[in-house]
Design a protein around this motif. Structure first.
Motif, PDB file in Angstrom:
ATOM      1  N   GLU A   1     -22.620  13.895   9.537  1.00 30.37           N
ATOM      2  CA  GLU A   1     -21.871  14.984   8.897  1.00 30.37           C
ATOM      3  C   GLU A   1     -20.998  14.460   7.763  1.00 30.37           C
ATOM      4  O   GLU A   1     -20.625  15.206   6.865  1.00 30.37           O
ATOM      5  N   ILE A   2     -20.670  13.181   7.823  1.00 31.89           N
ATOM      6  CA  ILE A   2     -19.843  12.572   6.776  1.00 31.89           C
ATOM      7  C   ILE A   2     -20.710  11.805   5.788  1.00 31.89           C
ATOM      8  O   ILE A   2     -20.483  11.847   4.587  1.00 31.89           O
ATOM      9  N   GLY A   3     -21.687  11.115   6.313  1.00 28.50           N
ATOM     10  CA  GLY A   3     -22.558  10.323   5.447  1.00 28.50           C
ATOM     11  C   GLY A   3     -22.790   8.941   6.026  1.00 28.50           C
ATOM     12  O   GLY A   3     -22.740   8.742   7.241  1.00 28.50           O
ATOM     13  N   ARG A   4     -23.005   8.000   5.135  1.00 31.67           N
ATOM     14  CA  ARG A   4     -23.281   6.626   5.555  1.00 31.67           C
ATOM     15  C   ARG A   4     -22.093   6.019   6.301  1.00 31.67           C
ATOM     16  O   ARG A   4     -20.953   6.448   6.143  1.00 31.67           O
ATOM     17  N   GLN A   5     -22.377   4.973   7.060  1.00 26.22           N
ATOM     18  CA  GLN A   5     -21.353   4.271   7.831  1.00 26.22           C
ATOM     19  C   GLN A   5     -20.264   3.744   6.922  1.00 26.22           C
ATOM     20  O   GLN A   5     -19.089   3.776   7.264  1.00 26.22           O
ATOM     21  N   SER A   6     -20.607   3.317   5.732  1.00 21.92           N
ATOM     22  CA  SER A   6     -19.605   2.775   4.804  1.00 21.92           C
ATOM     23  C   SER A   6     -18.606   3.864   4.380  1.00 21.92           C
ATOM     24  O   SER A   6     -17.414   3.589   4.220  1.00 21.92           O
TER      25      SER A   6
ATOM     26  N   LYS B   1      -8.991   4.803   2.712  1.00 19.14           N
ATOM     27  CA  LYS B   1      -9.373   4.560   1.321  1.00 19.14           C
ATOM     28  C   LYS B   1     -10.006   5.796   0.680  1.00 19.14           C
ATOM     29  O   LYS B   1     -10.089   5.887  -0.537  1.00 19.14           O
ATOM     30  N   ARG B   2     -10.470   6.701   1.522  1.00 15.62           N
ATOM     31  CA  ARG B   2     -11.084   7.951   1.069  1.00 15.62           C
ATOM     32  C   ARG B   2     -10.556   9.077   1.932  1.00 15.62           C
ATOM     33  O   ARG B   2     -10.147   8.861   3.068  1.00 15.62           O
ATOM     34  N   ASN B   3     -10.609  10.288   1.412  1.00 16.61           N
ATOM     35  CA  ASN B   3     -10.208  11.465   2.181  1.00 16.61           C
ATOM     36  C   ASN B   3     -11.438  12.211   2.671  1.00 16.61           C
ATOM     37  O   ASN B   3     -12.510  12.132   2.052  1.00 16.61           O
ATOM     38  N   LEU B   4     -11.255  12.941   3.753  1.00 17.39           N
ATOM     39  CA  LEU B   4     -12.301  13.860   4.191  1.00 17.39           C
ATOM     40  C   LEU B   4     -12.426  14.962   3.139  1.00 17.39           C
ATOM     41  O   LEU B   4     -11.418  15.467   2.655  1.00 17.39           O
ATOM     42  N   THR B   5     -13.640  15.312   2.795  1.00 14.26           N
ATOM     43  CA  THR B   5     -13.851  16.407   1.850  1.00 14.26           C
ATOM     44  C   THR B   5     -13.961  17.722   2.619  1.00 14.26           C
ATOM     45  O   THR B   5     -14.114  17.732   3.844  1.00 14.26           O
ATOM     46  N   VAL B   6     -13.937  18.797   1.884  1.00 10.77           N
ATOM     47  CA  VAL B   6     -14.099  20.118   2.497  1.00 10.77           C
ATOM     48  C   VAL B   6     -15.451  20.188   3.201  1.00 10.77           C
ATOM     49  O   VAL B   6     -15.569  20.722   4.309  1.00 10.77           O
ATOM     50  N   GLU B   7     -16.461  19.641   2.582  1.00 11.56           N
ATOM     51  CA  GLU B   7     -17.812  19.645   3.179  1.00 11.56           C
ATOM     52  C   GLU B   7     -17.842  18.829   4.470  1.00 11.56           C
ATOM     53  O   GLU B   7     -18.427  19.263   5.473  1.00 11.56           O
TER      54      GLU B   7
ATOM     55  N   PRO C   1     -11.935  24.292  11.527  1.00  8.63           N
ATOM     56  CA  PRO C   1     -11.689  23.347  10.434  1.00  8.63           C
ATOM     57  C   PRO C   1     -10.192  23.078  10.241  1.00  8.63           C
ATOM     58  O   PRO C   1      -9.802  22.016   9.772  1.00  8.63           O
ATOM     59  N   ALA C   2      -9.345  24.015  10.648  1.00  9.54           N
ATOM     60  CA  ALA C   2      -7.893  23.852  10.504  1.00  9.54           C
ATOM     61  C   ALA C   2      -7.391  22.623  11.268  1.00  9.54           C
ATOM     62  O   ALA C   2      -6.327  22.092  10.922  1.00  9.54           O
TER      63      ALA C   2
END
Length: 137
Positions: free
Chosen positions: A100-105, A114-120, A133-134
């Motif tokens: 749901e987030i993407g690659r392990q990196s 180092k990165r934020n969770l996106t809306v997606e 989602p709240a």
């Protein structure tokens, strides 16, 4: 009671209400327990529905309970990353098990701040775990 004429009917009605319902400002544990007892009874009667005649009373008591809880049992602020870590722990997931987030990196960078969770990401995680989602905000 020594109230101004315009307030007198309200004050008298309030005193009568308090005498019957024992509901008002929640100052201590005993008041809290009484308020939750009344809220539970109203809930059983269906007062959670907006069309119910006691809905406004139910919501007012819930507001009083929430205010007491906030004053006496405030929850620490939780960030989205902390929610993600908790969900990973509860479901025994590794970083590479979150498509749901993407690659392990990407997951690693999010967990490291180092990165934020996106809306997606949040929409996908909420769907996967069956939560609002709240929870991530």
């Amino acid at each position: 009671m020594n109230a101004r004429p315009a307030i007198a009917p309200i004050a008298n009605a309030w005193d009568s209400f308090r005498g019957v319902a024992h509901i008002g400002h929640i100052a201590n544990r005993r008041d809290y327990e009484e308020a939750t007892r009344v809220a539970d009874e109203l809930l059983e009667m269906g007062a959670i529905r907006e069309a119910h005649p006691s809905h406004s009373l139910f919501m007012t008591i819930c507001d009083l309970i929430a205010a007491y809880d906030q004053r006496h049992h405030a929850m620490p602020e939780v960030r989205g990353v902390q929610v993600l870590r908790f969900l990973m722990e509860q479901h025994d997931l590794k970083q590479n098990q979150l498509p749901e987030i993407g690659r392990q990196s990407v997951v690693s960078e999010i967990l490291a701040g180092k990165r934020n969770l996106t809306v997606e990401h949040i929409k996908n995680l909420a769907r996967r775990f069956g939560i609002s989602p709240a929870a991530f905000f």
